[in-house]
Write a protein that holds these residues in place. Structure first.
Motif, PDB file in Angstrom:
ATOM      1  N   SER A 215       0.849  -1.187   0.000  1.00  0.00           N
ATOM      2  CA  SER A 215       0.000   0.000   0.000  1.00  0.00           C
ATOM      3  C   SER A 215       0.881   1.232   0.000  1.00  0.00           C
ATOM      4  O   SER A 215       2.034   1.189   0.464  1.00  0.00           O
ATOM      5  CB  SER A 215      -0.930   0.019   1.216  1.00  0.00           C
ATOM      6  N   ARG A 216       0.361   2.316  -0.519  1.00  0.00           N
ATOM      7  CA  ARG A 216       1.100   3.580  -0.550  1.00  0.00           C
ATOM      8  C   ARG A 216       0.122   4.745  -0.610  1.00  0.00           C
ATOM      9  O   ARG A 216      -0.894   4.670  -1.305  1.00  0.00           O
ATOM     10  CB  ARG A 216       2.051   3.639  -1.758  1.00  0.00           C
ATOM     11  N   THR A 217       0.435   5.783   0.154  1.00  0.00           N
ATOM     12  CA  THR A 217      -0.332   7.019   0.097  1.00  0.00           C
ATOM     13  C   THR A 217       0.409   8.024  -0.779  1.00  0.00           C
ATOM     14  O   THR A 217       1.613   8.217  -0.619  1.00  0.00           O
ATOM     15  CB  THR A 217      -0.546   7.610   1.504  1.00  0.00           C
ATOM     16  N   VAL A 218      -0.300   8.620  -1.703  1.00  0.00           N
ATOM     17  CA  VAL A 218       0.275   9.591  -2.636  1.00  0.00           C
ATOM     18  C   VAL A 218      -0.347  10.948  -2.360  1.00  0.00           C
ATOM     19  O   VAL A 218      -1.581  11.074  -2.353  1.00  0.00           O
ATOM     20  CB  VAL A 218       0.013   9.176  -4.096  1.00  0.00           C
ATOM     21  N   GLU A 219       0.496  11.940  -2.145  1.00  0.00           N
ATOM     22  CA  GLU A 219       0.016  13.298  -1.919  1.00  0.00           C
ATOM     23  C   GLU A 219       0.358  14.168  -3.123  1.00  0.00           C
ATOM     24  O   GLU A 219       1.511  14.209  -3.556  1.00  0.00           O
ATOM     25  CB  GLU A 219       0.645  13.891  -0.655  1.00  0.00           C
ATOM     26  N   VAL A 220      -0.654  14.839  -3.655  1.00  0.00           N
ATOM     27  CA  VAL A 220      -0.447  15.721  -4.810  1.00  0.00           C
ATOM     28  C   VAL A 220      -0.785  17.145  -4.387  1.00  0.00           C
ATOM     29  O   VAL A 220      -1.946  17.461  -4.113  1.00  0.00           O
ATOM     30  CB  VAL A 220      -1.327  15.301  -5.998  1.00  0.00           C
ATOM     31  N   PRO A 221       0.223  18.036  -4.295  1.00  0.00           N
ATOM     32  CA  PRO A 221      -0.045  19.426  -3.914  1.00  0.00           C
ATOM     33  C   PRO A 221      -0.805  20.160  -5.005  1.00  0.00           C
ATOM     34  O   PRO A 221      -0.633  19.901  -6.188  1.00  0.00           O
ATOM     35  CB  PRO A 221       1.353  20.011  -3.690  1.00  0.00           C
ATOM     36  N   ARG A 222      -1.643  21.127  -4.588  1.00  0.00           N
ATOM     37  CA  ARG A 222      -2.475  21.898  -5.519  1.00  0.00           C
ATOM     38  C   ARG A 222      -2.016  23.353  -5.537  1.00  0.00           C
ATOM     39  O   ARG A 222      -1.349  23.827  -4.605  1.00  0.00           O
ATOM     40  CB  ARG A 222      -3.944  21.840  -5.073  1.00  0.00           C
ATOM     41  N   PRO A 223      -2.377  24.119  -6.578  1.00  0.00           N
ATOM     42  CA  PRO A 223      -1.936  25.516  -6.673  1.00  0.00           C
ATOM     43  C   PRO A 223      -2.403  26.390  -5.517  1.00  0.00           C
ATOM     44  O   PRO A 223      -1.733  27.361  -5.150  1.00  0.00           O
ATOM     45  CB  PRO A 223      -2.562  25.983  -7.999  1.00  0.00           C
ATOM     46  N   ASP A 224      -3.557  26.063  -4.915  1.00  0.00           N
ATOM     47  CA  ASP A 224      -4.076  26.886  -3.828  1.00  0.00           C
ATOM     48  C   ASP A 224      -3.524  26.491  -2.465  1.00  0.00           C
ATOM     49  O   ASP A 224      -3.975  26.994  -1.437  1.00  0.00           O
ATOM     50  CB  ASP A 224      -5.608  26.834  -3.811  1.00  0.00           C
ATOM     51  N   GLY A 225      -2.565  25.576  -2.434  1.00  0.00           N
ATOM     52  CA  GLY A 225      -1.975  25.140  -1.174  1.00  0.00           C
ATOM     53  C   GLY A 225      -2.631  23.912  -0.581  1.00  0.00           C
ATOM     54  O   GLY A 225      -2.121  23.357   0.396  1.00  0.00           O
ATOM     55  N   SER A 226      -3.751  23.469  -1.146  1.00  0.00           N
ATOM     56  CA  SER A 226      -4.403  22.255  -0.661  1.00  0.00           C
ATOM     57  C   SER A 226      -3.676  21.024  -1.210  1.00  0.00           C
ATOM     58  O   SER A 226      -2.787  21.128  -2.056  1.00  0.00           O
ATOM     59  CB  SER A 226      -5.875  22.238  -1.076  1.00  0.00           C
ATOM     60  N   VAL A 227      -4.075  19.854  -0.726  1.00  0.00           N
ATOM     61  CA  VAL A 227      -3.435  18.603  -1.135  1.00  0.00           C
ATOM     62  C   VAL A 227      -4.512  17.559  -1.402  1.00  0.00           C
ATOM     63  O   VAL A 227      -5.466  17.425  -0.622  1.00  0.00           O
ATOM     64  CB  VAL A 227      -2.477  18.077  -0.044  1.00  0.00           C
ATOM     65  N   SER A 228      -4.369  16.841  -2.500  1.00  0.00           N
ATOM     66  CA  SER A 228      -5.217  15.683  -2.766  1.00  0.00           C
ATOM     67  C   SER A 228      -4.433  14.427  -2.403  1.00  0.00           C
ATOM     68  O   SER A 228      -3.320  14.230  -2.897  1.00  0.00           O
ATOM     69  CB  SER A 228      -5.643  15.637  -4.237  1.00  0.00           C
ATOM     70  N   ARG A 229      -5.022  13.597  -1.542  1.00  0.00           N
ATOM     71  CA  ARG A 229      -4.337  12.388  -1.071  1.00  0.00           C
ATOM     72  C   ARG A 229      -5.058  11.145  -1.576  1.00  0.00           C
ATOM     73  O   ARG A 229      -6.271  11.026  -1.435  1.00  0.00           O
ATOM     74  CB  ARG A 229      -4.281  12.373   0.464  1.00  0.00           C
ATOM     75  N   PHE A 230      -4.267  10.257  -2.156  1.00  0.00           N
ATOM     76  CA  PHE A 230      -4.806   9.013  -2.680  1.00  0.00           C
ATOM     77  C   PHE A 230      -4.149   7.838  -1.957  1.00  0.00           C
ATOM     78  O   PHE A 230      -2.969   7.896  -1.598  1.00  0.00           O
ATOM     79  CB  PHE A 230      -4.526   8.884  -4.181  1.00  0.00           C
ATOM     80  N   GLU A 231      -4.909   6.777  -1.775  1.00  0.00           N
ATOM     81  CA  GLU A 231      -4.359   5.544  -1.220  1.00  0.00           C
ATOM     82  C   GLU A 231      -4.445   4.456  -2.273  1.00  0.00           C
ATOM     83  O   GLU A 231      -5.514   4.221  -2.860  1.00  0.00           O
ATOM     84  CB  GLU A 231      -5.133   5.115   0.030  1.00  0.00           C
ATOM     85  N   VAL A 232      -3.319   3.807  -2.532  1.00  0.00           N
ATOM     86  CA  VAL A 232      -3.252   2.713  -3.498  1.00  0.00           C
ATOM     87  C   VAL A 232      -2.921   1.443  -2.731  1.00  0.00           C
ATOM     88  O   VAL A 232      -1.954   1.402  -1.960  1.00  0.00           O
ATOM     89  CB  VAL A 232      -2.202   2.986  -4.587  1.00  0.00           C
ATOM     90  N   VAL A 233      -3.717   0.388  -2.929  1.00  0.00           N
ATOM     91  CA  VAL A 233      -3.598  -0.837  -2.147  1.00  0.00           C
ATOM     92  C   VAL A 233      -3.675  -2.045  -3.070  1.00  0.00           C
ATOM     93  O   VAL A 233      -4.489  -2.079  -4.008  1.00  0.00           O
ATOM     94  CB  VAL A 233      -4.728  -0.927  -1.091  1.00  0.00           C
ATOM     95  N   ALA A 234      -2.840  -3.062  -2.789  1.00  0.00           N
ATOM     96  CA  ALA A 234      -2.943  -4.360  -3.449  1.00  0.00           C
ATOM     97  C   ALA A 234      -3.462  -5.365  -2.422  1.00  0.00           C
ATOM     98  O   ALA A 234      -2.840  -5.553  -1.370  1.00  0.00           O
ATOM     99  CB  ALA A 234      -1.597  -4.803  -3.996  1.00  0.00           C
TER     100      ALA A 234
END
Length: 259
Positions: A215-234
């Motif tokens: 499993s891994r959590t991926v954080e993608v920063p956004r232009p407004d300073g927010s973050v979208s976080r995704f979790e990928v799991v096998a």
């Protein structure tokens, strides 16, 4: 200088800086002094555009690709587009360098401290914790590079490279060893012609070498300073899935691709 030797010394010097606490380092594509040979310039383009920050800069001559030949324009275009797609990943690495002090471009021993084969490697680097980059320092494209333990994926063509061990290959000017670490999830942006876009909107999560239980959590920063976080799991069968975590900045579209 504008030679393959100067190119390799730029990498060695940069890795020394990284090991000394510098979060960001870069170099003049093509070398600062003199006019590079077209072959040196094209190999340096691939290296320079897989760096934290990239610049075509030097003394006594212009560094624009069209000043060399048409192929240099094609190489610059290809690796610039690659870097633009990698901006969600590189942006995340910049946050880590700022908050935790881990450099964007890292010597192998920093990621693999228990691997004696990685201890003395100084002509390749990890771009963050998930991508291995081995620049090419020859006119004919011959390169020898070290691969740590595991089944790594060649990002540019999807092939698999088994480690640990050394490999010797030949690459054209449009290629170099760029390997995704087993268990990686690289966020690829949807835009290839500029760096300043919403990195999370339309992002493609590319999972490489994911095995059951990973499993891994991926954080993608956004232009407004927010973050979208995704979790990928096998799961226990090896089936890979992903979800946008609660509390993350919402996105209207995103995809998961499993390699």
């Amino acid at each position: 200088e504008s030679t393959f030797s100067a190119m390799s010394e730029s990498l060695r010097g940069g890795l020394s800086l990284a090991a000394s606490g510098f979060g960001f380092w870069s170099h003049d594509i093509g070398g600062f002094e003199g006019t590079p040979d077209p072959a040196v310039f094209k190999r340096w383009l691939a290296f320079g555009l897989l760096s934290s920050h990239s610049r075509l800069h030097g003394s006594n001559s212009y560094r624009v690709p069209w000043a060399f030949d048409d192929e240099a324009v094609d190489v610059a275009r290809q690796f610039t587009r690659l870097k633009m797609r990698l901006m969600p990943y590189i942006g995340q690495l910049g946050e880590i360098a700022h908050l935790e002090g881990l450099p964007v471009m890292r010597p192998l021993f920093l990621e693999f401290p228990d691997d004696p084969g990685a201890a003395m490697v100084d002509l390749q680097y990890m771009l963050g914790d998930q991508l291995l980059v081995s620049p090419i320092f020859t006119n004919d494209g011959a390169v020898s590079y070290y691969v740590p333990c595991g089944r790594w994926t060649r990002v540019l063509d999807g092939g698999v490279v088994e480690g640990p061990g050394w490999r010797t290959e030949k690459h054209g000017f449009d290629s170099l060893p760029l390997l995704a670490r087993p268990g990686s999830v690289i966020p690829w942006g949807a835009v290839a012609d500029r760096p300043d876009y919403d990195w999370a909107e339309g992002v493609e999560l590319r999972a490489y070498g994911f095995e059951a239980g990973m499993s891994r959590t991926v954080e993608v920063p956004r232009p407004d300073g927010s973050v979208s976080r995704f979790e990928v799991v096998a799961d226990e069968t090896g089936e890979v899935s992903a979800r946008l975590l609660d509390g993350s900045a919402p996105v209207t579209s995103w995809t998961l691709t499993v390699h």
